[in-house]
Design a protein around this motif. Structure first.
Motif, short mmCIF file in Angstrom:
data_model
loop_
_atom_site.label_atom_id
_atom_site.label_comp_id
_atom_site.label_asym_id
_atom_site.label_seq_id
_atom_site.Cartn_x
_atom_site.Cartn_y
_atom_site.Cartn_z
N ASP A 98 0.87 -1.18 0.00
CA ASP A 98 0.00 0.00 0.00
C ASP A 98 0.91 1.23 0.00
O ASP A 98 1.63 1.47 0.96
CB ASP A 98 -0.90 0.00 1.23
N ASN A 99 0.89 2.00 -1.07
CA ASN A 99 1.82 3.12 -1.20
C ASN A 99 1.37 4.39 -0.47
O ASN A 99 1.80 5.49 -0.81
CB ASN A 99 2.15 3.40 -2.66
N ASN A 100 0.53 4.24 0.55
CA ASN A 100 0.14 5.35 1.42
C ASN A 100 1.30 5.61 2.40
O ASN A 100 1.38 4.99 3.45
CB ASN A 100 -1.15 5.02 2.16
N ALA A 101 2.19 6.50 2.02
CA ALA A 101 3.39 6.77 2.83
C ALA A 101 3.00 7.37 4.17
O ALA A 101 2.02 8.11 4.28
CB ALA A 101 4.33 7.70 2.07
N HIS A 102 3.81 7.05 5.20
CA HIS A 102 3.46 7.46 6.56
C HIS A 102 4.73 7.66 7.39
O HIS A 102 5.79 7.12 7.08
CB HIS A 102 2.59 6.38 7.22
N HIS A 103 4.59 8.44 8.43
CA HIS A 103 5.55 8.55 9.52
C HIS A 103 4.86 9.28 10.66
O HIS A 103 3.72 9.72 10.53
CB HIS A 103 6.86 9.23 9.10
N MET A 104 5.56 9.39 11.80
CA MET A 104 4.97 10.05 12.96
C MET A 104 5.87 11.18 13.43
O MET A 104 7.11 11.07 13.39
CB MET A 104 4.73 9.04 14.08
N LEU A 105 5.23 12.24 13.89
CA LEU A 105 5.92 13.42 14.42
C LEU A 105 5.54 13.61 15.87
O LEU A 105 4.41 13.34 16.27
CB LEU A 105 5.49 14.67 13.64
N ASN A 106 6.48 14.12 16.65
CA ASN A 106 6.16 14.48 18.03
C ASN A 106 6.13 16.00 18.12
O ASN A 106 7.17 16.64 18.24
CB ASN A 106 7.18 13.90 19.01
N ASP A 107 4.94 16.55 18.03
CA ASP A 107 4.73 18.00 18.13
C ASP A 107 4.43 18.43 19.56
O ASP A 107 4.14 19.59 19.81
CB ASP A 107 3.58 18.45 17.22
N SER A 108 4.48 17.49 20.51
CA SER A 108 4.14 17.80 21.90
C SER A 108 5.40 18.24 22.66
O SER A 108 6.49 18.32 22.09
CB SER A 108 3.52 16.58 22.57
N GLU A 109 5.23 18.49 23.93
CA GLU A 109 6.35 18.89 24.78
C GLU A 109 6.86 17.72 25.63
O GLU A 109 7.70 17.91 26.50
CB GLU A 109 5.93 20.06 25.66
N GLN A 110 6.33 16.51 25.39
CA GLN A 110 6.71 15.31 26.14
C GLN A 110 7.22 14.23 25.18
O GLN A 110 6.76 14.16 24.04
CB GLN A 110 5.51 14.75 26.91
N SER A 111 8.12 13.39 25.64
CA SER A 111 8.53 12.25 24.83
C SER A 111 7.36 11.30 24.65
O SER A 111 6.46 11.23 25.50
CB SER A 111 9.69 11.50 25.52
N ALA A 112 7.36 10.57 23.56
CA ALA A 112 6.32 9.59 23.27
C ALA A 112 6.99 8.25 22.97
O ALA A 112 8.06 8.21 22.36
CB ALA A 112 5.47 10.03 22.08
N VAL A 113 6.36 7.16 23.39
CA VAL A 113 6.89 5.82 23.20
C VAL A 113 5.87 4.99 22.43
O VAL A 113 4.68 5.03 22.73
CB VAL A 113 7.21 5.15 24.56
N TYR A 114 6.36 4.23 21.45
CA TYR A 114 5.46 3.35 20.71
C TYR A 114 6.18 2.05 20.34
O TYR A 114 7.41 1.97 20.34
CB TYR A 114 4.90 4.03 19.46
N LEU A 115 5.39 1.04 20.06
CA LEU A 115 5.87 -0.24 19.61
C LEU A 115 5.64 -0.32 18.10
O LEU A 115 4.53 -0.03 17.63
CB LEU A 115 5.11 -1.37 20.32
N ALA A 116 6.69 -0.69 17.36
CA ALA A 116 6.58 -0.88 15.91
C ALA A 116 6.90 -2.34 15.61
O ALA A 116 7.94 -2.86 16.02
CB ALA A 116 7.55 0.02 15.18
N VAL A 117 5.98 -3.00 14.91
CA VAL A 117 6.15 -4.41 14.56
C VAL A 117 5.97 -4.53 13.06
O VAL A 117 5.07 -3.93 12.48
CB VAL A 117 5.10 -5.29 15.29
N GLY A 118 6.84 -5.30 12.44
CA GLY A 118 6.74 -5.49 11.00
C GLY A 118 7.22 -6.85 10.57
O GLY A 118 8.03 -7.49 11.25
N SER A 119 6.71 -7.28 9.43
CA SER A 119 7.19 -8.53 8.86
C SER A 119 8.52 -8.27 8.15
O SER A 119 8.81 -7.14 7.77
CB SER A 119 6.15 -9.11 7.90
N CYS A 120 9.32 -9.30 8.03
CA CYS A 120 10.64 -9.19 7.39
C CYS A 120 10.62 -10.01 6.11
O CYS A 120 10.87 -11.21 6.14
CB CYS A 120 11.74 -9.68 8.32
N HIS A 121 10.33 -9.38 5.01
CA HIS A 121 10.27 -10.07 3.73
C HIS A 121 11.59 -9.85 2.99
O HIS A 121 12.06 -8.72 2.89
CB HIS A 121 9.09 -9.54 2.92
#
Length: 153
Positions: A98-121
């Motif tokens: 799916d060529n819907n390009a994406h990323h995330m930005l932190n525009d807040s004043e606090q750190s943010a934590v997330y889990l990223a999981v992906g398949s390895c093809h």
């Protein structure tokens, strides 16, 4: 094998991008959670993005699925459809091809934590529509190229 605490896995700063892109990713710290278990079909990373930072350049994968889950903080998900606020407990998935390009930005004043999981093809390629870079696998190793096919060093 025994379970291990995620905070015992070495943290890395930035992402392994060549110049001139590396500086854009300096406010991201990540732990490769799947590495100690020698997983080959699945990659799992816990990432922390400092205020003003971003997860990656906006991208999409040709053959690998991606899934993100916000553990804490607030991030702005940027896709072709627009900007979406993501907070603790929210998740999003991106299907391979799916060529819907994406990323995330932190525009807040606090750190943010997330889990990223992906398949390895093994045939996965990563495209970055906003930047002159793409990643290809050669002989089992990732290599960055510009859009004319010249490798970055």
């Amino acid at each position: 094998m025994k379970p291990i605490a995620a905070d015992k896995i070495n943290s890395q700063q930035g992402k392994p991008f060549p110049d001139p892109f590396r500086h854009k990713l300096e406010k991201c710290h990540w732990r490769r959670l799947s590495a100690p278990f020698n997983l080959s079909a699945l990659a799992a990373n816990m990432e922390t993005i400092e205020p003003g930072g971003q997860s990656s350049l906006r991208h999409w994968h040709s053959h690998s699925d991606e899934f993100i889950y916000i553990i804490s903080g607030e991030l702005i998900l940027v896709t072709d459809e627009g900007r979406f606020t993501m907070t603790q407990g929210m998740c999003m998935g991106f299907a391979a091809g799916d060529n819907n390009a994406h990323h995330m930005l932190n525009d807040s004043e606090q750190s943010a934590v997330y889990l990223a999981v992906g398949s390895c093809h093994p045939n996965d390629q990563v495209e970055y529509p906003d930047d002159d870079i793409c990643w290809r696998q050669q002989d089992g190793q990732w290599q960055a190229f510009n859009k004319q096919g010249k490798p970055y060093k």
